[in-house]
Write a protein that holds these residues in place. Structure first.
Motif, PDB file in Angstrom:
ATOM      1  N   ASP A 156      15.995   9.351  -0.719  1.00 40.30           N
ATOM      2  CA  ASP A 156      15.320   9.092  -1.991  1.00 40.30           C
ATOM      3  C   ASP A 156      14.886  10.366  -2.711  1.00 40.30           C
ATOM      4  O   ASP A 156      14.860  10.405  -3.938  1.00 40.30           O
TER       5      ASP A 156
ATOM      6  N   LYS B  30      21.721   7.996  -5.807  1.00 43.19           N
ATOM      7  CA  LYS B  30      22.078   7.033  -6.836  1.00 43.19           C
ATOM      8  C   LYS B  30      21.735   5.603  -6.434  1.00 43.19           C
ATOM      9  O   LYS B  30      21.566   4.730  -7.303  1.00 43.19           O
ATOM     10  N   ARG B  31      21.624   5.346  -5.136  1.00 46.98           N
ATOM     11  CA  ARG B  31      21.292   4.005  -4.660  1.00 46.98           C
ATOM     12  C   ARG B  31      19.789   3.758  -4.612  1.00 46.98           C
ATOM     13  O   ARG B  31      19.352   2.636  -4.380  1.00 46.98           O
ATOM     14  N   SER B  32      19.004   4.807  -4.798  1.00 46.77           N
ATOM     15  CA  SER B  32      17.559   4.697  -4.683  1.00 46.77           C
ATOM     16  C   SER B  32      16.931   4.353  -6.028  1.00 46.77           C
ATOM     17  O   SER B  32      17.363   4.838  -7.070  1.00 46.77           O
ATOM     18  N   SER B  33      15.887   3.542  -5.985  1.00 45.68           N
ATOM     19  CA  SER B  33      15.133   3.224  -7.202  1.00 45.68           C
ATOM     20  C   SER B  33      14.007   4.216  -7.447  1.00 45.68           C
ATOM     21  O   SER B  33      13.290   4.119  -8.448  1.00 45.68           O
ATOM     22  N   ARG B  34      13.841   5.175  -6.528  1.00 45.68           N
ATOM     23  CA  ARG B  34      12.761   6.161  -6.648  1.00 45.68           C
ATOM     24  C   ARG B  34      13.293   7.576  -6.436  1.00 45.68           C
ATOM     25  O   ARG B  34      12.647   8.428  -5.835  1.00 45.68           O
TER      26      ARG B  34
ATOM     27  N   ASP C   3      21.563   7.977 -14.078  1.00 44.72           N
ATOM     28  CA  ASP C   3      21.642   7.531 -12.677  1.00 44.72           C
ATOM     29  C   ASP C   3      20.273   7.163 -12.127  1.00 44.72           C
ATOM     30  O   ASP C   3      20.168   6.729 -10.969  1.00 44.72           O
ATOM     31  N   GLY C   4      19.224   7.357 -12.930  1.00 38.56           N
ATOM     32  CA  GLY C   4      17.877   7.071 -12.456  1.00 38.56           C
ATOM     33  C   GLY C   4      17.329   8.144 -11.529  1.00 38.56           C
ATOM     34  O   GLY C   4      16.410   7.888 -10.755  1.00 38.56           O
TER      35      GLY C   4
ATOM     36  N   PRO D  38       6.958   9.127  -6.891  1.00 39.30           N
ATOM     37  CA  PRO D  38       7.410   8.039  -7.768  1.00 39.30           C
ATOM     38  C   PRO D  38       6.414   7.701  -8.877  1.00 39.30           C
ATOM     39  O   PRO D  38       6.785   7.103  -9.890  1.00 39.30           O
TER      40      PRO D  38
END
Length: 249
Positions: free
Chosen positions: A74, A119-123, A165-166, A224
């Motif tokens: 993350d 890229k798979r993490s939301s944070r 990509d967040g 975050p």
């Protein structure tokens, strides 16, 4: 500091100095922390992976092992780096290549390996360690300044590239910090105390920056709770870049 529960963080160069302080602080804030370094540290709370940043295979292997063992990635702290002393004529071509290989290409290698997981993490967050010498001229730091200027520019480019990509990307710019590299620099000086006093005096606060102070800023940028902070270059320099004080006498 809190907010890192369930987060997996990688810290490069995390066995000593700023990296070690950052790794411990992240752990204490709730993260599971893996350190990538050529040396294995002694903190049993952290996971250590022996890794040479100039070796792509070593980097790819270490990052993949962290993701598999800890369940993803993350946060990436690109902290590892090496120093160099001298003006433009002082360092050989081989030293120029080596310092850029570690300080700049090292960031590229680790980030490239970690990117699919980030890229798979939301944070997701990346924090790079640049330096105040990327913004101001300091004597006898030509090569080092060039690499840290590259890190500054790279941070802004990465922030733009990976916004969609967040992934937030920021950097800290420390002043002269009380780290093992500075200690070795002083030890090699003909007048260690005089050199130490010179380093302290060039920072308006009159002292060296501590590793923990830089780590606090790194952790803030990675948190975050700082979701709107990206493309930020955070000075932790004792006022070196922005404060001017009268010379006594």
């Amino acid at each position: 500091m809190t907010g890192f529960e369930g987060i997996v963080a990688i810290v490069t160069g995390g066995s000593s100095g700023i990296g070690a302080a950052t790794a411990v602080m992240l752990h204490e804030a709730g993260a599971r922390v893996a350190v990538l370094d050529r040396m294995v540290g002694a903190d049993p709370r952290l996971s250590y992976k022996v890794c040479d940043l100039v070796d792509r295979d070593s980097v790819d292997r270490a990052v993949a092992e962290v993701a598999e063992e800890l369940g993803g990635i993350d946060v990436l702290i690109n902290n590892a780096g090496i120093g160099a002393v001298g003006d433009i004529a002082a360092n050989s071509d081989d030293e120029w290549r080596n310092v850029f290989d570690v300080n700049v290409l090292g960031i590229a290698r680790v980030t490239r390996a970690a990117l699919p997981f980030l890229k798979r993490s939301s944070r997701a967050a990346i924090v790079n360690t640049s330096s105040v010498v990327a913004k101001i001229g300091v004597p006898q730091r030509a090569l080092y300044s060039a690499t840290k200027g590259a890190v500054l520019s790279l941070t802004l480019a990465m922030a733009a590239d990976h916004l969609s990509d967040g992934i937030r990307v920021n950097a800290v710019l420390p002043g002269t910090a009380d780290t093992p590299w500075v200690s070795r620099l002083l030890a090699d000086s003909a007048d260690a105390e005089g050199a130490a006093e010179s380093l302290r005096r060039r920072q308006p606060m009159g002292r060296l920056v501590t590793a923990e102070e830089v780590a606090t800023s790194i952790v803030f940028l990675a948190n975050p709770q700082s979701m709107s902070t990206t493309g930020t270059l955070l000075l932790v320099d004792g006022g070196m870049a922005g404060v001017r004080v009268p010379v006594a006498g």
